[in-house]
Design a protein around this motif. Structure first.
Motif, PDB file in Angstrom:
ATOM      1  N   GLY B 268       0.802  -1.219   0.000  1.00 36.22           N
ATOM      2  CA  GLY B 268       0.000   0.000   0.000  1.00 36.22           C
ATOM      3  C   GLY B 268       0.829   1.259   0.000  1.00 36.22           C
ATOM      4  N   GLY B 269       0.917   1.924  -1.130  1.00 33.28           N
ATOM      5  CA  GLY B 269       1.575   3.218  -1.179  1.00 33.28           C
ATOM      6  C   GLY B 269       3.083   3.182  -1.115  1.00 33.28           C
ATOM      7  N   GLY B 270       3.691   1.995  -1.071  1.00 36.40           N
ATOM      8  CA  GLY B 270       5.144   1.892  -0.986  1.00 36.40           C
ATOM      9  C   GLY B 270       5.859   2.556  -2.148  1.00 36.40           C
ATOM     10  N   ALA B 271       5.337   2.350  -3.362  1.00 37.27           N
ATOM     11  CA  ALA B 271       6.008   2.877  -4.545  1.00 37.27           C
ATOM     12  C   ALA B 271       5.977   4.400  -4.556  1.00 37.27           C
ATOM     13  N   THR B 272       4.837   4.990  -4.213  1.00 42.74           N
ATOM     14  CA  THR B 272       4.712   6.437  -4.194  1.00 42.74           C
ATOM     15  C   THR B 272       5.649   7.035  -3.150  1.00 42.74           C
ATOM     16  N   GLY B 443      -2.555  10.755   2.435  1.00 41.00           N
ATOM     17  CA  GLY B 443      -3.466  11.160   3.492  1.00 41.00           C
ATOM     18  C   GLY B 443      -4.278  10.027   4.073  1.00 41.00           C
ATOM     19  N   SER B 444      -4.841   9.181   3.207  1.00 40.46           N
ATOM     20  CA  SER B 444      -5.685   8.118   3.764  1.00 40.46           C
ATOM     21  C   SER B 444      -4.826   7.086   4.495  1.00 40.46           C
ATOM     22  N   VAL B 445      -3.595   6.846   3.981  1.00 34.34           N
ATOM     23  CA  VAL B 445      -2.690   5.930   4.697  1.00 34.34           C
ATOM     24  C   VAL B 445      -2.432   6.481   6.092  1.00 34.34           C
ATOM     25  N   LEU B 446      -2.143   7.777   6.149  1.00 29.87           N
ATOM     26  CA  LEU B 446      -1.809   8.403   7.431  1.00 29.87           C
ATOM     27  C   LEU B 446      -2.964   8.302   8.412  1.00 29.87           C
ATOM     28  N   GLU B 447      -4.167   8.711   7.969  1.00 28.54           N
ATOM     29  CA  GLU B 447      -5.294   8.716   8.900  1.00 28.54           C
ATOM     30  C   GLU B 447      -5.610   7.304   9.399  1.00 28.54           C
ATOM     31  N   ILE B 448      -5.699   6.366   8.454  1.00 30.14           N
ATOM     32  CA  ILE B 448      -6.048   4.996   8.848  1.00 30.14           C
ATOM     33  C   ILE B 448      -5.007   4.435   9.815  1.00 30.14           C
TER      34      ILE B 448
END
Lengths: 162, 497, 331
Positions: B268-272, B443-448
């Motif tokens: 999840g989101g690692g590449a970014t 943002g969604s990674v952070l909030e969750i």
């Protein structure tokens, strides 16, 4: 600063005249309004507690930050030179956006072909000032190519006539 | 030597002519798909999945894998030439890639990206071959608190990329964070800012936001500019990076490979995150950080190397744990299941031919991509020779139809138009879209992650600091971001004394 | 001058709009006389992204239907709102049998317990074609935790942190019910889908987690996870040694199952033709192998039985949620 950087810089800086304090103020105000809207919306969702956050707590925190920073921008950012004035050509943007919206409205009703053809044609002939002939040829070729690519080759379920 | 046997057998598998052909087909399709924004590798693999039913499992997976990393290559091309990032992991490339293209150095940017991608991909495959099981175990130590710390680091780095004013960048990033909250709340099920629209129930997709703010916004802006100023025909020079440019990018490629490999393992989101971190590292190391955003070679090399390395290492969780790290990997999971090979911890021991066949096919695929890039960069760069008046409508059409294919919803076309207008206005008012888009992704990674952590800690926030990995990341964050501020303050005080 | 031209062109666009109405297709679906259905392509939409169970099942069925009916059966993914977006679209499609979908039971039986009424969908708005298969849930713990049964969790004497795969899913309902029925203090840690929940369980960030069989069975076989219970009515053939929650004395029976649906008012003969073709597909070796590979249990029953199952589970879940005071979401 190396030599190549020196010669690249002017190309980048070639921007229209800055728009001045009012435009900066407008930008800050819009951002602040967004922040306030977020504040109200997230308040309504329920904030909960810090240890047991409700759905609105996180957006509330962000909205507070946006609002505060926008106010700061309104106060100290008015002298910045990074905004641009609108001019007569800005109306072209309005026309362009209208063509996009029409495509989105028409596509599910009559398929993507005719709206796409008209959109490319309008952009080429009226927004791009290409000749009548090349406008017609290019728009037809484009739509045919898209049809072959999206429908025939990739089998994407676009709403379509053919 | 027991260890080497399956690896060598794997090469035997790849070098069978049929498998080579599937590998080639995969990377070619992937590259072409990557060029079409909106049409991601996940959608393509879904379309091609039924075709693979009748194919040998190894060949099928080799081809699907080829599509995946081939698309990473292709995505760079539109980011650099047209400012259209098709995936979150190529957003960072836009900053310096597009700036280079405007200076007539599109070939340089694409060339360095191809070389960086090749090296990053290859280093990552070597890492995958040697370290996969160990890395997978380490990745499991990354729980919600660690993600929270990493995502926080990412969000704070966001404000430092791009070239707009700092204050405006932070405000844009804030708006990105706010947009990320749209949709059904994962924790309470409450619908946030959806205005009772089911189209927004899952939140806003990345594609309409990125393609609107970057691509369409830029087209609208240029449309106006074309009519206000004499057009300078786009220069197209330097089809391939020079020796000195390669030397300049060397460090960025090396560091990008490592950063990409490590962060890509995280689901999840690692590449970014890896592309962003790699970019920020180079900017921080640079002697003239102000070059970044105005066409710095390292600004293209670092994120492109990192996102390709990350794409490769994102196979690790799937092949060693049976956990799909992203949407494309979820499809691979399905493809393997259909082939009767359930992905899981026993894949390596039960199907070594498949495991090593697929991994070794990536070496071959990366070489094929590099060979293909050499002539193709020249071809793609010619796109910029097309008059903007002709290129604009074609790009607009690709954008609108491409965004439709993401969810097969006209709603997304309206979204891309809205964000196109917003992108245009942001440019007029001196805001950068980059921070907004990246903050939106993180943002969604952070909030969750923060909210999960609070549940796991039972409300005790000290947990963030006492856990070794999250504590380290947070410590790093303080060192990297707070210390420079302190320095500035100290300097000012000294000056005023 | 320029603006006049632009206006003319906009006029043209509108004229073309009006002239061109009707006859639009996305996958060149057919139409015409009912008797010889199908005359054109049948579109199957999926309310989820490519790669998920519903998507894979739909694609397997689509392939079979295409062969049986001699038309092509394209699959279109319309992800959003756990499938509600696709459901609403199907609901308003013409009831001619050219647009059908495999839908999840949880969308109708569990999700409405968690979301607002405006976002909930009702099964009465659809015609059922027939049942497809059941996808079971298991509750699992990390092998190193030492837990082997639900009773072990109770004995642990601490608050159990359990991972679930999202609000309004069967995984959430099953685990919430289990802990309430068993009287075990617990905290729900929701994740965005099965993969992150599985990662958290393998990394021991949570004590236990509930997910679908296919997501975790390989890690069970590898000895990394220990299944504590399955939530089906009877034991599952893929995990024959794992007792059900019911066997362990906790009345928690939650399963995901899927069935074929069409818009309300689809002609009887069209539906039976589709179900016959589906049954022939189900009988093929290829499809049976597909079910095995995905750990699915066939429930290829007629529509009336699906209707009964849905009605039963809806009222049972509703009753249990109220009885134990469980709050799944904001609804």
């Amino acid at each position: 600063m190396d030599a190549s950087y020196e010669e690249e810089r002017p190309v980048e800086e070639e921007r229209p005249p800055p728009a001045g304090a009012w435009s900066q103020l407008t930008a800050a105000l819009v951002a602040a309004l967004l922040g306030v809207a977020g504040l109200i919306g997230s308040w309504r969702l329920g904030l909960g507690r810090l240890t047991e956050p409700g759905p609105g707590l996180w957006p509330f925190v962000i909205s507070v930050v946006i609002t505060l920073l926008s106010v700061v921008l309104a106060i100290i950012g008015r002298q910045a030179l990074d905004s641009e004035r609108f001019n007569r050509a800005s109306l072209l943007v309005v026309v362009a956006v209208v063509t996009l919206v029409l495509l989105a409205v028409a596509m599910p009703l009559i398929g993507f072909e005719i709206p796409s053809l008209l959109l490319t044609f309008v952009w080429l002939r009226f927004l791009g000032k290409e000749s009548w002939r090349s406008s017609i040829v290019i728009s037809v070729v484009t739509v045919v190519a898209f049809h072959l690519l999206f429908v025939t080759a990739l089998q994407i379920p676009l709403p379509r006539l053919v | 030597m027991d260890f080497l046997n399956p690896v060598l057998d794997g090469f035997g598998v790849v070098l069978e002519p049929a498998n080579l052909l599937y590998c080639l087909a995969g990377v070619v399709i992937g590259m072409l798909i990557g060029v079409l924004p909106g049409l991601g590798p996940a959608a393509t693999i879904a379309i091609l999945l039924p075709i693979t039913y009748g194919v040998e499992p190894v060949a099928a997976i080799i081809m699907l894998a080829g599509i995946f990393y081939g698309a990473q290559y292709g995505g760079t091309i539109t980011s650099v030439l047209l400012r259209l990032p098709g995936e979150a992991s190529s957003v960072v490339t836009v900053f310096d890639g597009y700036a280079l293209a405007r200076q007539g150095k599109a070939g340089t940017a694409l060339g360095i990206a191809a070389i960086g991608s090749f090296i990053g991909g290859t280093i990552s495959i070597i890492g995958l071959s040697l370290l996969a099981p160990i890395v997978a175990e380490v990745a499991l130590d990354f729980g919600p608190p660690e993600y929270a710390a990493l995502a926080l680091l990412g969000v704070l780095l966001v404000a430092t990329v791009g070239r707009g004013g700092k204050l405006k960048s932070v405000i844009a990033a804030g708006i990105g964070l706010l947009l990320a909250t749209v949709g059904r709340d994962t924790f309470t099920g409450a619908s946030r800012f959806t205005f009772d629209s089911l189209n927004l129930a899952d939140g806003i997709d990345f594609v309409p936001i990125a393609m609107g703010l970057f691509g369409l916004g830029e087209i609208l802006y240029n449309l106006e500019e074309r009519h206000t100023r004499v057009q300078v025909p786009a220069k197209v020079a330097n089809v391939w990076p020079s020796r000195s440019e390669l030397r300049q990018a060397r460090g960025a490629i090396g560091r990008g490979s490592v950063i990409g490999f490590v962060l890509g393992v995280l689901p999840g989101g690692g590449a970014t995150l890896s592309s962003l971190v790699a970019y920020a590292v180079e900017k921080r190391r640079a002697k003239q950080p102000e070059r970044f955003g105005h066409g710095a070679i390292e600004g293209v090399a670092a994120p492109e190397t990192a996102n390709n390395a990350a794409a490769t290492s994102s196979f690790i969780p799937l092949l060693t744990l049976g956990i799909p790290a992203n949407a494309t990997m979820a499809l691979m999971f399905g493809a393997l299941l259909i082939q009767g090979i359930p992905p899981g911890p026993q894949l390596v021991s039960e199907h070594p031919d498949l495991f090593w066949g697929v991994i070794n096919s990536m070496y071959v695929g990366n070489v094929l991509l590099l060979i293909m890039s050499i002539p193709l960069v020249g071809v793609f760069v010619k796109i910029l020779r097309i008059r903007p008046a002709i290129l604009a409508p074609i790009t607009v059409l690709i954008t609108l139809l491409g965004v439709y294919t993401v969810n097969n919803q006209v709603f997304d076309i309206f979204l891309v138009i809205v964000f196109g207008v917003v992108g245009y206005l942001m440019k007029k008012f001196g805001f950068e879209p980059g921070p907004l888009v990246l903050a939106f992704v993180l943002g969604s990674v952070l909030e969750i992650a923060v909210r999960q952590s609070l549940l796991i800690f039972e409300g005790d926030v000290t947990g963030f600091v006492t856990r070794p990995i999250s504590g380290t990341v947070l410590g790093l964050l303080v060192v990297v971001l707070v210390l420079p501020l302190v320095k500035i303050v100290l300097k000012r005080q000294r000056r005023s004394l | 001058m320029k603006s006049v031209r632009v206006r003319v062109c906009l006029g043209l666009t509108v004229a073309a709009l009006l002239a061109g109405c009707g006859g639009v297709k996305t996958t060149s679906s057919g139409g015409g006389a009912e008797g010889n259905y199908p005359t054109g392509n049948i579109q199957m939409s999926v309310g989820a992204s490519p790669g998920g169970s519903t998507d894979l099942i739909t694609r397997a069925i689509a392939e079979g239907l295409g062969k049986e009916l001699g038309v092509s059966v394209p699959v279109v993914n319309k992800p959003g709102a756990n499938g509600a977006l696709n459901a609403k679209e199907l609901q308003s499609a013409p009831a001619d049998g050219y647009k059908i979908a495999v839908q999840n039971a949880s969308l109708f039986t569990i999700t409405p317990l968690a979301v607002s009424a405006a976002e909930a969908v009702k099964i009465d708005d659809f015609d059922l074609i027939g049942g497809v298969s059941q996808d079971d849930y298991m509750l699992a713990a990390h092998a190193d935790s030492g837990y082997k049964t639900i009773a072990d969790l109770k004995k642990a004497g601490k608050t159990i942190k359990y991972g679930t795969t999202g609000v309004g899913t069967g995984a959430q309902l099953a685990s919430a019910l289990t802990f309430k029925v068993a009287g075990i203090p617990s905290t729900d840690v929701p994740f965005d889908g099965g993969a992150p929940a599985m990662t958290a369980l393998l990394g021991r960030q949570v004590d236990v987690a509930t997910f679908q069989l296919g997501e975790g069975i390989e890690n069970v076989k590898a000895g990394k996870l220990v299944p504590l219970a399955v939530f089906s009515g009877e034991r599952i053939k893929y995990l024959p040694d794992v007792p059900t929650a019911k066997e362990q004395g906790f009345d928690v029976v939650v399963s995901q199952y899927r069935f074929l649906t069409a818009p309300k008012g689809t002609p009887e003969e069209v539906k039976s033709k589709l179900f016959d073709a589906a049954k022939k597909t189900f009988a093929t070796d290829a499809y049976k192998k597909f079910n095995e590979a995905n750990f699915l249990t066939p429930i290829e029953v007629p529509p009336s039985e699906v209707q009964k199952m849905l009605g039963d589970s809806t009222s049972k879940y509703k009753g249990q949620v109220e009885q134990y005071g469980i709050k799944l979401g904001s609804a």
